[in-house]
Design an enzyme around this catalytic site. Structure first.
Site, short mmCIF file in Angstrom:
data_model
loop_
_atom_site.label_atom_id
_atom_site.label_comp_id
_atom_site.label_asym_id
_atom_site.label_seq_id
_atom_site.Cartn_x
_atom_site.Cartn_y
_atom_site.Cartn_z
N CYS B 116 46.71 41.92 49.83
CA CYS B 116 47.88 42.16 48.98
C CYS B 116 48.88 42.89 49.85
CB CYS B 116 47.53 42.99 47.75
SG CYS B 116 48.98 43.36 46.74
N CYS B 119 50.95 45.71 47.93
CA CYS B 119 50.36 46.92 47.36
C CYS B 119 48.83 46.84 47.45
CB CYS B 119 50.83 47.14 45.93
SG CYS B 119 50.35 48.73 45.25
N SER B 120 48.18 46.55 46.33
CA SER B 120 46.72 46.67 46.32
C SER B 120 46.07 45.74 45.29
CB SER B 120 46.35 48.12 45.98
OG SER B 120 46.95 48.48 44.75
#
Lengths: 192, 216
Positions: B116, B119-120
């Site tokens: 990603c 982000c996460s």
């Protein structure tokens, strides 16, 4: 979308550092921050995209130097500020100001079970043909190594490179050197 | 430099910088926001506890069940690749941050890697919360321009005849890699197979190793 969060293709961040037997949370407050953020009754209009967008509004220096769950803190507090649910003063003191409205729609533990199992699909029908199709259109890049591939990162001109914006950023950098507090960071983002 | 812990594991979570026992700045801010929201009746402390209990139950063992089912049941595998959310829903494994799933299959000629970059994003119901390296700038920045180099750091050395496909997650769509079933597992049942499947194999930074003691 060309902010510091858009990290794909950037150079210079060094090696990846997997941890053996990594705990899910490295500090106890991170677990609470996680639980708080996921379990609170969301402000109206709050979506998962908005949650990520709010992280992306952090000034770049803060984005790179704050830890992951500090990002979560920022996004959560920022959403509450923007929705008018809390004020900066309340955030600073940690106490509800007299006369400020309270909400009574708090989720219950059973609601947590419900939202954690909620289903949803994000497929949408569109009435315009897409510009690209899978398999047929592809951007190819032959590369011998990572440095050749720098062009993969779309480098648009940095938007709003006006003197005003730059001086605003310098203002932020100065504030950062003084060790920026979370409250002053929110204030900075709001431009107040 | 030695980083040995003096205390026994399991006493409390490993906290690298706990040091003097004083709460950190952000710990104080988190406490302030939490107490404020409880006071404003946006939630109760019980919800946080319940949320953490729910997340505690989400581990890579759940994703491994999906993988093992696909390995032993060709019909399930077909459904998993054709309608991932439907097939994962059959096993009651959809949920928050993993409602709309995509499954990508590793083959002898194709290796998939999930990242990603923004982000996460990660399939929580199948893998739990992501490890720190997955959320880190080095992985997010390099996975898409130097995936073979990244894989090599994780011990996966791919020949030039293997195509690498990198999938950049979005907030909406989460990816699970369906790893290759290792040789020497023909006689293993579904549960035994699931025990071989690791978190990293389902992110794409590892292959599933053959069972120890087996001869390839």
């Amino acid at each position: 979308m060309n902010g510091v969060h858009d990290m794909g293709g950037m150079h210079g961040f060094g090696p990846i550092a997997p941890e053996a037997d990594e705990p899910v949370f490295h500090e106890i407050w991170e677990a609470r921050m996680f639980g708080l953020s996921c379990a609170m009754t969301s402000p109206p209009g709050f979506t998962i995209d908005r949650s990520r967008y709010l992280r992306e509004t952090m000034p770049p220096v803060a984005y790179l130097t704050w830890s992951y769950y500090e990002h979560w803190y920022f996004a959560t507090a920022q959403s509450l500020l923007e929705a008018g649910i809390v004020t900066m003063e309340e955030l600073r003191t940690g106490r509800a100001a007299a006369g400020r409205p309270k909400r009574n729609d708090a989720m219950r533990p059973a609601d947590v079970d419900r939202i954690s199992k909620a289903e949803g699909r994000y497929t949408r029908t569109i009435d315009t043909p897409p510009h690209f199709s899978a398999g047929r259109d592809r951007a190819k890049h032959e590369s011998d190594g990572p440095y050749e591939a720098a062009s993969l990162r779309p480098r648009q001109a940095w938007p709003g490179s006006s003197l005003a914006r730059r001086s605003r950023f310098r203002g932020f950098e100065r504030a950062w050197r003084r060790r920026m507090s979370a409250a002053s960071l929110h204030r900075y983002v709001h431009g107040a | 430099m030695s980083e040995q812990h003096a205390h026994a594991h399991g006493e409390h979570p490993s906290i690298p910088d706990a040091g003097d026992g004083m709460p950190g700045y952000y710990e104080i801010m988190e406490t302030a926001v939490r107490e404020l929201l409880v006071e404003k009746r946006l939630f109760s402390a019980d919800e946080i506890r319940r949320m953490l209990e729910v997340m505690d139950s989400r581990t890579p063992a759940l994703g491994a069940k999906v993988v093992a089912r696909a390995w032993v049941d060709p019909n399930y595998k077909q459904r998993l690749l054709g309608d991932p959310s439907g097939a994962i829903g059959e096993m009651d494994l959809l949920g928050m941050q993993g409602q709309h799933m995509a499954v990508v299959e590793n083959t002898p000629t194709v290796h998939n890697l999930v990242v990603c970059t923004l982000c996460s994003c990660y399939p929580w119901p199948l893998l739990g919360l992501p490890p720190r390296w997955y959320k880190s700038a080095p992985y997010r920045s390099r996975a898409i321009i130097d995936p073979r180099g990244v894989l090599k750091e994780f011990g996966v050395d791919l020949g030039s005849d293997t195509e690498v496909r990198v999938w950049d997650s979005t907030a909406e769509v989460r990816y699970l890699v369906l790893p290759e079933r290792p040789a020497g597992t023909e006689k293993m049942n579904e549960n035994e197979l699931a025990s071989l499947v690791t978190r990293d194999a389902m992110i794409g930074t590892a292959r599933v190793a053959p069972p120890t003691g087996s001869r390839p």
